[in-house]
Design a protein around this motif. Structure first.
Motif, PDB file in Angstrom:
ATOM      1  N   VAL A 171       0.837  -1.197   0.000  1.00  0.00           N
ATOM      2  CA  VAL A 171       0.000   0.000   0.000  1.00  0.00           C
ATOM      3  C   VAL A 171       0.874   1.251   0.000  1.00  0.00           C
ATOM      4  O   VAL A 171       0.662   2.185  -0.784  1.00  0.00           O
ATOM      5  N   PHE A 172       1.883   1.269   0.874  1.00  0.00           N
ATOM      6  CA  PHE A 172       2.782   2.415   0.907  1.00  0.00           C
ATOM      7  C   PHE A 172       3.584   2.538  -0.396  1.00  0.00           C
ATOM      8  O   PHE A 172       3.808   3.641  -0.897  1.00  0.00           O
ATOM      9  N   GLN A 173       4.001   1.419  -0.936  1.00  0.00           N
ATOM     10  CA  GLN A 173       4.869   1.454  -2.101  1.00  0.00           C
ATOM     11  C   GLN A 173       4.123   1.795  -3.387  1.00  0.00           C
ATOM     12  O   GLN A 173       4.681   2.450  -4.279  1.00  0.00           O
ATOM     13  N   ASN A 174       2.862   1.377  -3.489  1.00  0.00           N
ATOM     14  CA  ASN A 174       2.145   1.499  -4.756  1.00  0.00           C
ATOM     15  C   ASN A 174       1.045   2.548  -4.783  1.00  0.00           C
ATOM     16  O   ASN A 174       0.577   2.910  -5.865  1.00  0.00           O
ATOM     17  N   ASN A 175       0.596   3.023  -3.622  1.00  0.00           N
ATOM     18  CA  ASN A 175      -0.519   3.959  -3.576  1.00  0.00           C
ATOM     19  C   ASN A 175      -0.002   5.330  -3.108  1.00  0.00           C
ATOM     20  O   ASN A 175       0.091   5.603  -1.912  1.00  0.00           O
ATOM     21  N   GLU A 176       0.322   6.187  -4.072  1.00  0.00           N
ATOM     22  CA  GLU A 176       0.917   7.483  -3.756  1.00  0.00           C
ATOM     23  C   GLU A 176      -0.046   8.372  -2.970  1.00  0.00           C
ATOM     24  O   GLU A 176       0.372   9.096  -2.051  1.00  0.00           O
ATOM     25  N   LEU A 177      -1.322   8.321  -3.305  1.00  0.00           N
ATOM     26  CA  LEU A 177      -2.311   9.124  -2.595  1.00  0.00           C
ATOM     27  C   LEU A 177      -2.354   8.733  -1.123  1.00  0.00           C
ATOM     28  O   LEU A 177      -2.350   9.603  -0.236  1.00  0.00           O
ATOM     29  N   PHE A 178      -2.391   7.446  -0.843  1.00  0.00           N
ATOM     30  CA  PHE A 178      -2.390   6.946   0.533  1.00  0.00           C
ATOM     31  C   PHE A 178      -1.121   7.394   1.247  1.00  0.00           C
ATOM     32  O   PHE A 178      -1.173   7.929   2.364  1.00  0.00           O
ATOM     33  N   ARG A 179       0.016   7.171   0.606  1.00  0.00           N
ATOM     34  CA  ARG A 179       1.307   7.488   1.237  1.00  0.00           C
ATOM     35  C   ARG A 179       1.427   8.973   1.566  1.00  0.00           C
ATOM     36  O   ARG A 179       1.812   9.346   2.679  1.00  0.00           O
ATOM     37  N   ASN A 180       1.091   9.819   0.618  1.00  0.00           N
ATOM     38  CA  ASN A 180       1.227  11.263   0.845  1.00  0.00           C
ATOM     39  C   ASN A 180       0.277  11.761   1.929  1.00  0.00           C
ATOM     40  O   ASN A 180       0.648  12.613   2.754  1.00  0.00           O
ATOM     41  N   SER A 181      -0.955  11.237   1.937  1.00  0.00           N
ATOM     42  CA  SER A 181      -1.909  11.641   2.965  1.00  0.00           C
ATOM     43  C   SER A 181      -1.458  11.195   4.348  1.00  0.00           C
ATOM     44  O   SER A 181      -1.541  11.942   5.326  1.00  0.00           O
ATOM     45  N   PHE A 182      -0.956   9.979   4.429  1.00  0.00           N
ATOM     46  CA  PHE A 182      -0.443   9.435   5.688  1.00  0.00           C
ATOM     47  C   PHE A 182       0.711  10.292   6.216  1.00  0.00           C
ATOM     48  O   PHE A 182       0.736  10.678   7.389  1.00  0.00           O
ATOM     49  N   ILE A 183       1.668  10.593   5.339  1.00  0.00           N
ATOM     50  CA  ILE A 183       2.829  11.385   5.750  1.00  0.00           C
ATOM     51  C   ILE A 183       2.394  12.772   6.220  1.00  0.00           C
ATOM     52  O   ILE A 183       2.905  13.297   7.221  1.00  0.00           O
ATOM     53  N   GLU A 184       1.435  13.366   5.524  1.00  0.00           N
ATOM     54  CA  GLU A 184       0.923  14.682   5.925  1.00  0.00           C
ATOM     55  C   GLU A 184       0.330  14.635   7.329  1.00  0.00           C
ATOM     56  O   GLU A 184       0.565  15.550   8.138  1.00  0.00           O
ATOM     57  N   ASP A 185      -0.424  13.572   7.639  1.00  0.00           N
ATOM     58  CA  ASP A 185      -0.995  13.428   8.984  1.00  0.00           C
ATOM     59  C   ASP A 185       0.096  13.333  10.042  1.00  0.00           C
ATOM     60  O   ASP A 185       0.008  13.951  11.113  1.00  0.00           O
ATOM     61  N   ILE A 186       1.135  12.551   9.757  1.00  0.00           N
ATOM     62  CA  ILE A 186       2.216  12.359  10.729  1.00  0.00           C
ATOM     63  C   ILE A 186       3.002  13.655  10.925  1.00  0.00           C
ATOM     64  O   ILE A 186       3.323  14.059  12.049  1.00  0.00           O
ATOM     65  N   LYS A 187       3.299  14.325   9.807  1.00  0.00           N
ATOM     66  CA  LYS A 187       4.105  15.547   9.867  1.00  0.00           C
ATOM     67  C   LYS A 187       3.399  16.671  10.618  1.00  0.00           C
ATOM     68  O   LYS A 187       4.053  17.584  11.150  1.00  0.00           O
ATOM     69  N   GLU A 188       2.082  16.622  10.675  1.00  0.00           N
ATOM     70  CA  GLU A 188       1.343  17.648  11.407  1.00  0.00           C
ATOM     71  C   GLU A 188       1.739  17.669  12.879  1.00  0.00           C
ATOM     72  O   GLU A 188       1.741  18.723  13.528  1.00  0.00           O
ATOM     73  N   PHE A 189       2.104  16.500  13.403  1.00  0.00           N
ATOM     74  CA  PHE A 189       2.460  16.394  14.824  1.00  0.00           C
ATOM     75  C   PHE A 189       3.948  16.138  15.053  1.00  0.00           C
ATOM     76  O   PHE A 189       4.458  16.383  16.143  1.00  0.00           O
ATOM     77  N   HIS A 190       4.649  15.651  14.029  1.00  0.00           N
ATOM     78  CA  HIS A 190       6.075  15.341  14.154  1.00  0.00           C
ATOM     79  C   HIS A 190       6.785  15.887  12.920  1.00  0.00           C
ATOM     80  O   HIS A 190       7.241  15.124  12.053  1.00  0.00           O
TER      81      HIS A 190
END
Length: 298
Positions: free
Chosen positions: A255-274
């Motif tokens: 999912v992380f490797q093949n789904n760019e939309l998922f990966r970018n959204s996930f990273i954005e959520d994490i970066k909001e706090f870290h």
């Protein structure tokens, strides 16, 4: 010559590599899952046998000096009974160990003193090693009451959305993608295939790739993907909040490797706090980390 075996047993496939005593990889073999909770112990042994037999065809029926398996069915180190039940009569090795696939992924994640690995494959889980060497885990509850962000969860929630759209008379790109994936010209004809014993967890999870491919052009598919990324980010944040000194978050799984939309959204959520946290895709294949563990076994 001494031989070593490393295996990554994920929810969809099993990948095995063999090296000599110098670390040179000699052969690689891939087959279906050995997750005995998903496919059953009999099928898991059959799939493991296929992997090992393929190796034997290439280098002969050898005894390994050390062998290590990362298995997605496990939450921690396997006891002798579990190892024997899965491997007895299949793997010949002087030393044999088995732990969760996330344990192997952690071994792939570099040398940072405090680090976390988030996995979104057929299932999902996150684990970390703190500055004291303690391993902590969140998620990994399995597909019945967990696995947010996994391929299986994306696929099942997309199929539920398809059923609602179909009943409303809307044959959207997502509905068409489901019909194509299950090779039917009408979504209701997919019922028999989806509930067939042959429709194993990994086959259903495979639909998530189709969902990812159309997500940017289909509102419902995009919503499912974004929701799953958000749900899994909450699981990861729960662990990161306990590991204040974490410097690296590694991402692994299809999912992380093949789904760019998922990966970018996930990273954005994490970066909001870290915001200062280093986040990167895992580069060293877990099967090679399992091989490294096998070579270091005492």
């Amino acid at each position: 010559m001494k031989y070593y075996l490393g295996i990554d047993g994920g929810g969809t496939r099993t990948t095995a590599v063999v090296s000599d005593e110098n670390g040179k990889v000699l052969v690689k073999s891939v087959d279906k899952s050995i997750n005995f909770y998903s496919v059953g112990m009999e099928k898991a042994r059959e799939n493991l046998t296929n992997v090992i037999n393929d190796i034997y065809k290439n280098i002969g029926e050898i005894e390994f000096e050390g062998a290590f398996i990362g298995c997605s069915a496990l939450d921690n180190k396997a006891d002798e009974e579990t190892i024997n039940t899965l491997c007895n009569g299949i793997i010949k090795s002087k030393k044999l160990g088995m732990n969760s696939d996330v344990y192997v992924a952690l071994a792939s994640s570099g040398e940072d003193e405090c680090r976390v690995v988030a996995i979104c494959g057929t299932g999902s889980i996150v684990a970390g090693i703190d500055e004291n060497g303690n391993v902590k885990t969140k998620g990994g509850w399995g597909h019945i009451f967990g696995d947010e962000g996994s391929a299986y969860s994306i696929a099942v929630n997309s199929l539920k959305a398809c059923a609602m759209l179909y009943d409303e008379g809307q044959i959207t790109p997502l509905v068409k993608a489901a019909q194509d994936y299950f090779d039917v010209d009408d979504l209701r004809k997919a019922i028999d295939k989806i509930y067939s014993p042959e429709a194993t967890k990994d086959i259903l999870a495979g639909f998530s790739q189709k969902v990812g491919e159309i997500a940017n052009g289909d509102f419902v598919a995009k919503t499912v993907v974004l929701n799953e990324a958000h749900y899994f980010s909450k699981t990861v944040l729960a662990l990161l909040n306990e590991m204040k000194n974490c410097t690296l978050l590694s991402l692994y799984g299809g999912v992380f490797q093949n789904n760019e939309l998922f990966r970018n959204s996930f990273i954005e959520d994490i970066k909001e706090f870290h915001s200062d946290l280093k986040i990167e895709l895992l580069t060293l294949p877990p099967e090679e980390s399992a091989l490294k563990i096998a070579r270091e076994m005492q």
